[in-house]
Design a protein around this motif. Structure first.
Motif, PDB file in Angstrom:
ATOM      1  N   ASN A 145       1.613  -6.325 -11.731  1.00 38.74           N
ATOM      2  CA  ASN A 145       3.062  -6.277 -11.445  1.00 38.74           C
ATOM      3  C   ASN A 145       3.462  -5.641 -10.271  1.00 38.74           C
ATOM      4  OD1 ASN A 145       3.705  -6.933 -14.231  1.00 38.74           O
ATOM      5  ND2 ASN A 145       3.354  -4.861 -14.864  1.00 38.74           N
ATOM      6  N   MET A 146       2.774  -4.886  -9.604  1.00 38.89           N
ATOM      7  CA  MET A 146       3.065  -4.375  -8.250  1.00 38.89           C
ATOM      8  C   MET A 146       2.798  -5.582  -7.217  1.00 38.89           C
ATOM      9  SD  MET A 146       1.279  -3.321  -5.086  1.00 38.89           S
ATOM     10  CE  MET A 146      -0.309  -2.564  -5.697  1.00 38.89           C
ATOM     11  N   TYR A 147       1.760  -6.514  -7.346  1.00 41.79           N
ATOM     12  CA  TYR A 147       1.768  -7.314  -6.522  1.00 41.79           C
ATOM     13  C   TYR A 147       2.809  -8.159  -6.597  1.00 41.79           C
ATOM     14  CZ  TYR A 147      -3.262  -5.923  -6.318  1.00 41.79           C
ATOM     15  OH  TYR A 147      -4.236  -5.392  -6.264  1.00 41.79           O
ATOM     16  N   GLN A 148       3.377  -8.616  -7.623  1.00 40.26           N
ATOM     17  CA  GLN A 148       4.377  -9.552  -7.911  1.00 40.26           C
ATOM     18  C   GLN A 148       5.559  -8.919  -7.395  1.00 40.26           C
ATOM     19  OE1 GLN A 148       3.840 -10.237 -12.356  1.00 40.26           O
ATOM     20  NE2 GLN A 148       3.059 -12.134 -11.849  1.00 40.26           N
ATOM     21  N   MET A 198       4.478  13.319  -2.993  1.00 42.01           N
ATOM     22  CA  MET A 198       3.106  13.525  -2.259  1.00 42.01           C
ATOM     23  C   MET A 198       3.341  13.168  -0.824  1.00 42.01           C
ATOM     24  SD  MET A 198      -0.807  12.623  -3.252  1.00 42.01           S
ATOM     25  CE  MET A 198      -0.717  13.901  -4.457  1.00 42.01           C
ATOM     26  N   ASN A 199       2.865  13.802   0.228  1.00 37.55           N
ATOM     27  CA  ASN A 199       2.871  13.493   1.646  1.00 37.55           C
ATOM     28  C   ASN A 199       1.534  12.955   1.836  1.00 37.55           C
ATOM     29  OD1 ASN A 199       5.256  14.736   2.166  1.00 37.55           O
ATOM     30  ND2 ASN A 199       4.446  16.614   2.272  1.00 37.55           N
ATOM     31  N   TYR A 200       1.618  11.725   2.464  1.00 37.63           N
ATOM     32  CA  TYR A 200       0.575  10.813   3.033  1.00 37.63           C
ATOM     33  C   TYR A 200       0.775  10.011   4.285  1.00 37.63           C
ATOM     34  CZ  TYR A 200       2.892   7.136   0.443  1.00 37.63           C
ATOM     35  OH  TYR A 200       3.889   6.046   0.056  1.00 37.63           O
ATOM     36  N   ILE A 201      -0.041   9.700   4.969  1.00 38.53           N
ATOM     37  CA  ILE A 201       0.046   8.893   6.311  1.00 38.53           C
ATOM     38  C   ILE A 201      -0.633   7.376   6.088  1.00 38.53           C
ATOM     39  CG2 ILE A 201       0.873  11.138   7.823  1.00 38.53           C
ATOM     40  CD1 ILE A 201      -2.320  10.365   8.846  1.00 38.53           C
ATOM     41  N   ILE A 202      -0.207   6.661   6.446  1.00 39.33           N
ATOM     42  CA  ILE A 202      -1.151   5.408   6.459  1.00 39.33           C
ATOM     43  C   ILE A 202      -1.312   4.872   7.906  1.00 39.33           C
ATOM     44  CG2 ILE A 202      -0.880   2.747   6.071  1.00 39.33           C
ATOM     45  CD1 ILE A 202       0.721   3.397   3.698  1.00 39.33           C
ATOM     46  N   LEU A 258      -6.292  -0.742   6.582  1.00 39.59           N
ATOM     47  CA  LEU A 258      -5.655   0.651   6.390  1.00 39.59           C
ATOM     48  C   LEU A 258      -6.096   1.371   5.765  1.00 39.59           C
ATOM     49  CD1 LEU A 258      -2.042  -1.244   6.988  1.00 39.59           C
ATOM     50  CD2 LEU A 258      -3.346  -0.152   8.746  1.00 39.59           C
ATOM     51  N   VAL A 259      -5.854   2.622   5.834  1.00 39.72           N
ATOM     52  CA  VAL A 259      -6.269   3.914   5.152  1.00 39.72           C
ATOM     53  C   VAL A 259      -4.998   4.580   4.748  1.00 39.72           C
ATOM     54  CG1 VAL A 259      -8.740   3.753   5.482  1.00 39.72           C
ATOM     55  CG2 VAL A 259      -7.105   5.208   6.764  1.00 39.72           C
ATOM     56  N   ALA A 260      -4.958   5.243   3.424  1.00 39.71           N
ATOM     57  CA  ALA A 260      -3.999   6.453   3.282  1.00 39.71           C
ATOM     58  C   ALA A 260      -4.636   7.715   3.231  1.00 39.71           C
ATOM     59  CB  ALA A 260      -3.211   6.243   1.909  1.00 39.71           C
ATOM     60  N   GLU A 261      -4.002   8.575   3.860  1.00 37.09           N
ATOM     61  CA  GLU A 261      -4.761   9.855   4.132  1.00 37.09           C
ATOM     62  C   GLU A 261      -3.864  11.122   3.525  1.00 37.09           C
ATOM     63  OE1 GLU A 261      -5.260  12.089   8.124  1.00 37.09           O
ATOM     64  OE2 GLU A 261      -6.849  10.601   8.138  1.00 37.09           O
ATOM     65  N   VAL A 262      -4.359  11.918   2.817  1.00 38.76           N
ATOM     66  CA  VAL A 262      -3.434  13.145   2.370  1.00 38.76           C
ATOM     67  C   VAL A 262      -4.335  14.321   2.637  1.00 38.76           C
ATOM     68  CG1 VAL A 262      -2.980  14.547   0.120  1.00 38.76           C
ATOM     69  CG2 VAL A 262      -2.731  12.041   0.362  1.00 38.76           C
ATOM     70  N   LYS A 263      -3.941  15.202   3.395  1.00 37.63           N
ATOM     71  CA  LYS A 263      -4.297  16.514   3.976  1.00 37.63           C
ATOM     72  C   LYS A 263      -5.585  16.202   4.708  1.00 37.63           C
ATOM     73  CE  LYS A 263      -1.928  19.334   0.504  1.00 37.63           C
ATOM     74  NZ  LYS A 263      -2.190  20.132  -0.599  1.00 37.63           N
ATOM     75  N   GLY A 264      -5.698  15.228   5.677  1.00 35.06           N
ATOM     76  CA  GLY A 264      -6.771  14.757   6.157  1.00 35.06           C
ATOM     77  C   GLY A 264      -8.099  14.308   5.239  1.00 35.06           C
ATOM     78  N   GLY A 298       2.777   5.578  -5.679  1.00 31.37           N
ATOM     79  CA  GLY A 298       3.383   4.838  -4.678  1.00 31.37           C
ATOM     80  C   GLY A 298       2.558   4.580  -3.473  1.00 31.37           C
ATOM     81  N   ILE A 299       1.429   5.115  -3.353  1.00 24.89           N
ATOM     82  CA  ILE A 299       0.608   4.977  -2.248  1.00 24.89           C
ATOM     83  C   ILE A 299       0.174   3.380  -2.232  1.00 24.89           C
ATOM     84  CG2 ILE A 299      -1.547   5.668  -1.144  1.00 24.89           C
ATOM     85  CD1 ILE A 299      -0.908   8.739  -2.615  1.00 24.89           C
TER      86      ILE A 299
END
Length: 157
Positions: free
Chosen positions: A133-136, A1-5, A58-64, A100-101
């Motif tokens: 788990n992700m935090y670790q 998936m395409n996203y920007i941070i 910070l934010v993650a943005e998908v298609k605006g 993964g975002i």
């Protein structure tokens, strides 16, 4: 998936109330509480008057569309360590989880906080939350715990 941070814009601060609600971990056996729960003072500490010194988001943005946010501030919250350590909160809308975002958002905020000169950051997470788990994996370590939650710290070296 395409996203920007990217960094959040001031006019977008109100969306943090949505992400605060989304950040509430609900075990599968429980129903989601009403959204009004975020009006409680122990939750408002995460977003009230956001935008002061030591507030970072910070934010993650998908298609605006903003689909996730990670934010930190020095506050006396569940993950409070000391008055020099920002506590973090993170959440994504349900359909954007497990892609993964969230990991990318966390790594980006850790980098930002390190650039800003912080030595460490903290968070509180329920032991049942899959995000432990992700935090670790990205460097957080448990420094204390209650019956239900871990307090975790990540050194920003």
């Amino acid at each position: 998936m395409n996203y920007i941070i990217r960094e959040i814009k001031e006019e977008e601060y109100p969306i943090l109330s949505d992400f605060l609600y989304e950040a509430i971990f609900i075990p599968e056996s429980m129903e989601k509480p009403p959204k009004a729960i975020i009006e409680q003072s122990e939750l408002q500490v995460y977003i009230a008057d956001f935008g002061k010194e030591d507030d970072w988001c910070l934010v993650a943005e998908v298609k605006g569309k903003i689909v996730g946010a990670v934010w930190g501030r020095i506050m006396n919250d569940y993950g409070h360590i000391d008055d020099e350590t920002p506590s973090l909160a993170i959440s994504l809308y349900g359909e954007y989880r497990h892609l993964g975002i969230g990991t990318a958002l966390m790594k980006a905020i850790l980098h930002l906080l390190k650039e800003k000169g912080y030595k460490q950051t903290s968070l509180s997470v329920q032991k049942e939350n899959y995000a432990v788990n992700m935090y670790q994996k990205i460097g957080f370590k448990v420094v204390s715990e209650t019956e239900e939650e871990y307090i975790m710290v990540c050194e920003l070296q």
